[in-house]
Design a protein around this motif. Structure first.
Motif, short mmCIF file in Angstrom:
data_model
loop_
_atom_site.label_atom_id
_atom_site.label_comp_id
_atom_site.label_asym_id
_atom_site.label_seq_id
_atom_site.Cartn_x
_atom_site.Cartn_y
_atom_site.Cartn_z
N VAL A 126 0.76 -1.10 -0.08
CA VAL A 126 -0.08 0.01 0.06
C VAL A 126 1.02 1.29 0.07
CG1 VAL A 126 -1.71 1.19 1.15
CG2 VAL A 126 -1.70 -1.11 1.15
N TRP A 127 0.64 2.13 -0.95
CA TRP A 127 1.42 3.35 -0.94
C TRP A 127 0.93 4.19 -0.62
CZ3 TRP A 127 3.66 3.33 -6.67
CH2 TRP A 127 4.95 2.49 -6.86
N GLN A 128 -0.53 4.41 -0.42
CA GLN A 128 -1.25 5.55 0.21
C GLN A 128 -2.84 4.87 0.39
OE1 GLN A 128 -1.48 9.06 -1.93
NE2 GLN A 128 -3.33 9.65 -1.12
N ASP A 129 -3.19 5.10 1.66
CA ASP A 129 -4.58 4.98 1.73
C ASP A 129 -5.10 6.06 2.93
OD1 ASP A 129 -3.94 4.09 4.34
OD2 ASP A 129 -4.32 1.91 3.92
N ASP A 130 -6.38 5.60 3.34
CA ASP A 130 -6.78 6.82 4.50
C ASP A 130 -5.74 7.13 5.64
OD1 ASP A 130 -8.82 7.07 2.75
OD2 ASP A 130 -10.14 5.75 4.02
N SER A 131 -5.09 6.16 6.24
CA SER A 131 -4.23 6.16 7.37
C SER A 131 -2.76 6.39 7.14
CB SER A 131 -4.47 5.03 8.10
OG SER A 131 -3.96 3.90 7.38
N GLN A 132 -2.47 6.09 5.96
CA GLN A 132 -0.97 6.51 5.82
C GLN A 132 -0.58 7.01 4.22
OE1 GLN A 132 1.65 3.11 4.91
NE2 GLN A 132 -0.32 1.69 4.51
N ARG A 133 0.48 7.25 4.29
CA ARG A 133 0.99 7.83 2.88
C ARG A 133 2.49 7.75 2.71
NH1 ARG A 133 2.33 12.54 0.49
NH2 ARG A 133 1.81 12.84 -1.83
N LEU A 134 3.15 6.77 1.87
CA LEU A 134 4.34 6.45 1.83
C LEU A 134 4.92 7.71 0.86
CD1 LEU A 134 5.72 4.16 2.53
CD2 LEU A 134 5.69 3.31 0.23
N PRO A 135 6.13 8.48 1.55
CA PRO A 135 6.67 9.41 0.66
C PRO A 135 7.07 8.87 -0.73
CG PRO A 135 7.77 9.06 2.63
CD PRO A 135 6.50 8.25 2.78
N THR A 136 7.30 9.98 -1.43
CA THR A 136 7.78 9.64 -2.92
C THR A 136 9.23 8.61 -2.69
OG1 THR A 136 6.89 11.51 -4.01
CG2 THR A 136 8.59 10.51 -5.09
N HIS A 137 9.95 9.24 -1.84
CA HIS A 137 11.41 8.51 -2.13
C HIS A 137 11.24 7.01 -1.52
CE1 HIS A 137 11.19 10.26 2.09
NE2 HIS A 137 12.26 9.29 2.55
N LYS A 138 10.16 6.76 -0.73
CA LYS A 138 10.04 5.17 -0.52
C LYS A 138 9.32 4.59 -1.22
CE LYS A 138 11.31 5.94 4.30
NZ LYS A 138 10.58 6.37 5.50
N ARG A 139 8.69 5.10 -2.45
CA ARG A 139 8.00 4.38 -3.46
C ARG A 139 8.92 3.85 -4.45
NH1 ARG A 139 2.29 7.72 -4.38
NH2 ARG A 139 2.06 8.35 -1.85
N ARG A 140 8.86 2.57 -4.89
CA ARG A 140 10.08 2.05 -5.67
C ARG A 140 9.75 2.22 -7.17
NH1 ARG A 140 12.87 -2.44 -4.08
NH2 ARG A 140 13.63 -2.63 -6.16
N ILE A 141 9.86 3.73 -7.38
CA ILE A 141 9.53 4.23 -8.94
C ILE A 141 10.51 4.60 -9.54
CG2 ILE A 141 6.88 4.68 -8.24
CD1 ILE A 141 8.08 7.56 -8.10
N GLY A 142 10.58 4.78 -10.81
CA GLY A 142 11.52 5.59 -11.65
C GLY A 142 10.63 6.45 -12.31
N TYR A 143 11.05 7.89 -12.54
CA TYR A 143 10.03 8.66 -12.94
C TYR A 143 10.78 9.34 -14.23
CZ TYR A 143 6.09 11.73 -13.28
OH TYR A 143 5.30 12.64 -13.47
N VAL A 144 10.57 9.48 -15.32
CA VAL A 144 11.03 10.25 -16.27
C VAL A 144 10.21 11.64 -16.84
CG1 VAL A 144 12.22 10.25 -18.62
CG2 VAL A 144 12.55 8.33 -17.44
N PHE A 145 10.57 12.61 -16.38
CA PHE A 145 9.96 13.94 -16.42
C PHE A 145 9.71 14.37 -17.89
CE2 PHE A 145 11.10 13.71 -12.24
CZ PHE A 145 10.12 14.21 -11.44
#
Lengths: 398, 228
Positions: A59-78
């Motif tokens: 769970v990256w986000q739900d009503d009780s918590q929100r994982l900050p960007t740097h803890k989500r295992r993503i790669g982002y190309v802007f």
């Protein structure tokens, strides 16, 4: 698998997205301003939203918590290049890699492998600011991959590049999408890119997902139920169909790639043999003509035997046109008689091809022509396609 | 030598002010550059106030504030046993207020220009907010920091009116170069006035020359707070 159920509102845009994206190369398609970038940013945690986001049961986000960007295992190309100007290319590439190592994330994609795949060796010591647009884009994608993401978010990675640069980057994107097997969400508003790179497609309109499914199913649906925010002309020019083809050979003197589609021959203009035998070919609807008989003495090289499955009169700016959907007929056996329609000797998967759902081609022709030919559902026709008008394939260098 | 003690005092005052302001102004400038809070224009105006107010007005209010009869001055007296007015500590406090815009404005301009994009890119690459800030914004704002520090230091050295109002003229405590020059002229000691003035002139010119020479992108100006 990415599970989304999120809402957010920024200025005039109200986003409400519910859906599941499979772990594949998925395109996020829609008119500009529909919220594609915003959705990508929300998934990355860069734009706050309410609701629930989970990826592969984390769970990256739900009503009780929100994982900050740097803890989500993503790669982002802007969309805009975001290399750090104060660092060298190598330092940029190491930025995410080092932090992944520090967080005890297994390094499946080491620096030297990615550098080799993206041909970045000669650029490693250059300052980020000194790179050309194409080089910089390549380094951006490589840097995102080196952070060892589980999900890659690409926001129009080819935007702002001219045709030549696009052609140079395309093989690297293919590398990412098919070579590395990282689940990817790819924002684009170009059918052509999507057709070449993405297996799956999500359509977004006014902040909502309106359609999703395998690319070859969704792409032809797009213009039949035109997106309301598109103007008809752009839809007309973008409409088309996607066929799966098997590469059977390359005719160097004629720069012609030989392929087989559902057991029939398709010739495409190209400069080199594609690297993979299975390719996807995008056929623009406006470039497909229809004949009742197998044509002779014609410059058009491709005539695919097909059957009309649907006729849709078009409206609006495209009034006077008819969209004709045809399914490609798989030849029952080798017929020596039909000389124009040679069945390729190397096409051996006829049974398999026949077992798959039939491939469809769409053509836009005038209402007058449709009536003159007496087209109706079930008519046996030939779809004519100029070799020179078929979109060049992703793997070749230009 | 009274000149030496004045020079040392000026350098000490400017150095301390610059270091403290680096830490105070950084978060303030970051907030000014990126906040959309409705109070932002008010804070922006308040920060820029020392640029346009006569130093004597500012000095007068600070003197009142520092008075043992008032909250801050009273608290300071009961806490440390000495007054804020006519003390070196009082001078530092006054300089912090007076030199604030010289630190905040170049930093705000630098932060606005950098934007949030590098932070977002860093976050997607796994950097925590603090890590991201230190590894991207801080080095990218280098020339902004140099501009801000030089301006603040030089401006604090050259400060006169507010020092006179708050600090008076106590040798070794509040008598900085500018006060020493004023006193020398008042007492017709032109040799010492010449010496200190020329020294200040050469010092200012050398600092600017060094900075311009080593940092080509450096622009010493109070540009608009927000770059377009």
């Amino acid at each position: 698998m990415l599970d989304l159920d999120i809402q957010l509102r920024i200025d005039a845009l109200s986003l409400h997205v519910q859906g599941t994206v499979p772990n594949t190369i998925a395109a996020l398609f829609g008119p500009s301003g529909c919220g594609k970038t915003t959705l990508l940013r929300a998934i990355a945690g860069l734009t706050p939203c309410s609701g629930r986001i989970s990826f592969n049961d984390v769970v990256w986000q739900d009503d009780s918590q929100r994982l900050p960007t740097h803890k989500r295992r993503i790669g982002y190309v802007f969309q805009q290049d975001q290399l750090f100007a104060h660092l060298s290319v190598e330092q940029n590439l190491r930025y995410g890699l080092d932090r992944a190592s520090a967080a005890n994330i297994a390094i499946d994609l080491p620096l030297n492998e990615v550098v080799a795949r993206f041909d970045l060796q000669p650029l490693l010591n250059r300052r980020a600011a000194s790179l050309s647009g194409g080089e910089s884009r390549r380094a951006n994608i490589a840097r995102a991959i080196l952070s060892q993401p589980q999900l890659l978010l690409l926001d129009e990675p080819l935007t702002g590049l001219d045709a030549k640069r696009k052609a140079q980057i395309m093989p690297y994107l293919t590398e990412v999408t098919s070579g590395l097997g990282i689940p990817t969400l790819y924002v684009s508003h170009l059918n052509d890119e999507i057709a070449r790179l993405c297996d799956y497609m999500l359509v977004m309109q006014r902040g909502k997902l309106t359609d999703q499914g395998p690319t070859q199913d969704v792409l032809p649906r797009l213009w039949r139920e035109p997106l309301e925010t598109f103007d008809t002309q752009s839809i007309e020019s973008e409409a088309g169909s996607l066929v799966k083809a098997t590469v059977t050979g390359f005719d160097k003197p004629y720069s012609m790639i030989q392929m087989a589609v559902a057991g029939q021959r398709l010739q495409v203009l190209g400069q080199a043999l594609p690297q993979t035998p299975e390719v996807r070919v995008f056929l623009a609807a406006k470039d497909v003509a229809i004949a009742l008989h197998s044509p002779k003495d014609l410059s058009i090289r491709n005539a695919l035997a097909a059957k009309v499955v649907k006729l849709t009169p078009m409206t609006g700016l495209a009034n006077g046109l008819v969209a004709v959907d045809m399914c490609i007929v798989t030849p029952p056996a080798k017929e020596q008689g039909s000389s124009e329609l040679e069945i390729n000797e190397r096409e051996v998967n006829e049974q398999e091809a026949g077992a798959e759902s039939p491939q469809t081609i769409s053509a836009h022709i005038s209402k007058a022509a449709s009536q003159a030919l007496g087209l109706k559902v079930g008519s046996a026709v030939y779809a004519l396609i100029k070799s020179a008008r078929i979109a060049a394939l992703g793997d070749e260098a230009v | 030598m009274t000149e030496l003690s004045a020079i040392w005092l000026s350098a000490k005052l400017a150095g301390i002010t610059t270091v403290i302001l680096l830490f105070v102004a950084t978060p303030l400038a970051w907030w000014l550059a990126h906040s959309r809070h409705r109070l932002r224009p008010a804070v922006e105006a308040l920060t820029a106030l020392p640029l346009v107010m006569p130093p004597t007005v500012l000095g007068f209010y600070l003197l009142i504030l520092f008075s043992p009869n008032n909250a801050l001055g009273g608290f300071w007296l009961s806490f440390t046993g000495s007054t804020l007015s006519f003390s070196f500590t009082g001078l530092v406090l006054a300089s912090l207020v007076y030199s604030l815009p010289f630190m905040v404005q170049p930093l705000t301009a630098a932060f606005s220009q950098i934007g949030r994009a590098p932070l977002e890119a860093a976050a997607t690459l796994g950097a925590s907010p603090w890590d991201a800030w230190c590894s991207t914004v801080l080095p990218l704002a280098r020339s902004g920091y140099i501009t801000a520090a030089v301006l603040t230091f030089a401006h604090t050295v050259g400060e006169f009116g507010i020092v006179l109002m708050v600090g008076g003229n106590l040798a070794g405590e509040t008598r900085v170069i500018s006060i020493a020059i004023y006193e020398s002229v008042e007492t017709l000691n032109y040799t010492e006035a010449h010496l200190l003035s020329a020294g200040l002139l050469v010092f200012s010119f050398s600092v600017l020359l060094c900075v311009y020479y080593f940092n080509r992108q450096f622009t010493l100006r109070l540009g608009p707070l927000r770059t377009p």
